[in-house]
Design an enzyme around this catalytic site. Sequence first.
Site, PDB file in Angstrom:
ATOM      1  CG  ASP A  59      -2.081  -0.956   1.072  1.00  0.00           C
ATOM      2  OD1 ASP A  59      -2.301  -1.434  -0.056  1.00  0.00           O
ATOM      3  OD2 ASP A  59      -2.755  -1.241   2.082  1.00  0.00           O
ATOM      4  CE1 TYR A 289      -4.237   1.760   0.534  1.00  0.00           C
ATOM      5  CE2 TYR A 289      -3.610   3.955   1.256  1.00  0.00           C
ATOM      6  CZ  TYR A 289      -3.629   2.593   1.451  1.00  0.00           C
ATOM      7  OH  TYR A 289      -3.033   2.057   2.568  1.00  0.00           O
TER       8      TYR A 289
END
Length: 788
Positions: A59, A289
Amino acid sequence: MFEVLPSYGHVRDLAARSGSVRPDDDFSMVWEVPSAAWTHLKSIKVALSGAQNLILASDPDREGEAISWHIIEMLQQQDALRDDINVTRVVFNEITESSIKASLQSPREIDANLVHAYLARRALDYLIGFNISPLLWRKLPGCQSAGRVQSAALSLICDREMEIDGFKPQEYWTVLVEFKKNKNLDLANNFLSSHLTHFDTKKLSQFSVSSHTEAMEIEEKINSSNFEVLSSKITKKQRNPSPPYITSTLQQDAANKLDFSSTYTMKLAQKLYEGIQLSDGKSTGLITYIRTDGLHISDEATKDIQSYISERYGQNFASKNGRKYFKKVKNAQEAHEAIRPTDIRRLPSKLVGVLDDDALKLYKLIWSRTMACQMEPATIEQIQVDIGKPDQSIIFRSSSSKVQFPGYQAVYEDVETTSTRDNENGRDDRSEVFEALRNLTAGDPIYLGKVKLEQHQTQPPPRYSEGSLVKKLEELGIGRPSTYAATIKVLKDRNYVIAKGRTLYPEFRGRMVSAFLSHYFTEVTDYSFTADMETELDNVSAGLTEWKGLLRDYWTRFSKYCEHTGNVHIHQVEKMLEKTFGDFLFASLPNESRTCPSCLQGTLIFKVSRFGAGYFIGCDQHPKCKYIAKTLYGEEDEDITSEDTKRNVEPPKLLGVHPSSNEKILMKNGPYGYYVQLGEDKKGYVPKRASLSQVKDVSSVTLEDALELLRYPVTLGNHPDDGQPVVLKLAKFGFTIRHRRTIAPVPKNLKPKDITMEKALKLLLSKDVRRCGRPKRQPQVEEAVEAT
């Protein structure tokens, strides 16, 4: 060709025991690898055997950077990274083909500053948790843990409860009047509602009319007056759309509009981020995201959104130059885009049957907010009419509004977003009232219809919901987008707060923890400290602050708090809590008297149980007097219901005397309900007792009933297999048969006096038996030790 392998989050973490962060050894850390993570690491190691490149694509945030760093460290420890393997780091904001391809064109190295910020945060949280928690266990048994962000959030909830406890309502009155333009019109369908703003030429404030008497005097003067239109004013104002979602605002709106918890919202959002498989067999993420505090949208996405708005609603609905949003709360990193659909043309209706109902609702929320944020403002036309006496000694005001141009509100009237309409964005359709007010001009006579006097009481500040708590944490700069849901979940799991509907209520256990921390660890619960720490961690991320220096500075101060609190006697903690919560703790005592009703000499005080996790009101003459008035938590760590905690203290009731020993048989009300007792409390002697939890009406208990119950436990004989006793006992929820660690409940249709040894052995073999004692130990995880 790429082989894609998951790490399933962090492959290692700080060992869950004391000493895993070592301040005396330059803050070296002891890491452990969960057994499942070894499997994932092995898969990566095997895949590397014939590879030339290792691309780390975790991430795009601080935690993601740490995951990549941990993987490299572990592979190096296992000699799995050959010198000819090229290791790179890539990040992308959405799981789409174009985004991933673009990220592969701009690889980079691990960002050491982000890793250092992660290490500093992890070490801080560990040092706070593993130093405060043992003190909590000793000083407040049953209170399990405290953490940096968790403690500040708990403090917010408990401080609000203190405000509510101390709130004193104030009375005030409002005067509403219904006017009609024509004296002969039917009031039911032809009236204008107005509220009083001026009386005796003075402008009224909220508390200007504070009693019914004053309100009646005003009504009398109104009824004897004539009125006309004094003025009329029409204005236009623009209402701008809300900015696109970030993590915190998505959680807030999902809580307010969809009634989703923060944890559930993030679970659904993760599902949307990971995406679906399309009809052509390709997979794609549906949103960008989800852990972000950035409000910006990429130029390419903005152009696409504006183009689609023009197609769907018309060119005059799309924002002319593309709206830019900037964060106005503390400690915003704004490193990532706002949360938006990866393709604005992927309408919610196209995902019906692909997504489950709740995931689709959340996608609709994100889709509509993203569309709205790039649209023109709504134009609202407002009218304000003042009605009063010609000398303006009494003035009323009527107002209304209507939407002249819907602008961004058009998206909330779209068939695609029917489930996301709300009062904030819904069209304010009061055209009839608006037109009636528009037709009035200054000097027009107007006639009095009905006068309404309404009494009000000021209300205490509302308790936090999950949404409003997240909003407050964000405003104060406490925590990060990725921490809010986890923080609230921990508070619930620890039984520090309880959710009733949307509202978060602090449990007394939580209030004790918050008071303890506020008293002995003021820095930990200080909102500005927690927010400033986030700023310092951001400075580490930017390379402006050295991470070990930050830890050293904090540990120097924090260790002194720990040393001081470790020397505090538990009686001092009891006195502090009694002083803080005395009104709550002793509110249920008869006549507010704290004299012990048992010995009539002692005083009832708040005490912490030395055995188990109980907190109770008991006599200060213990052990001479063992009277307990009420308890807050039982030995099984379950909360007593509010009705139980509020019950009045009752003196023991004498049922009679035992026919053989001539001892008194008393019925008493203790921490776990009513029970009968043989004999009185004496120093060094515990009298025999039997629970009355199975008796519905304790007032009907007789001496004979008590003698029967006090017979138990009864040994029925020895078990033929091992010679150990088989015992018939009276337990909390009825009679049971016990043999060593095996317990069998006695069926309710079977009378205790009819149970023989033979029947007991059969019950011990039934499927309802359970075993008491400690559960089996969990297998130890493998671990790696490293000083960083």
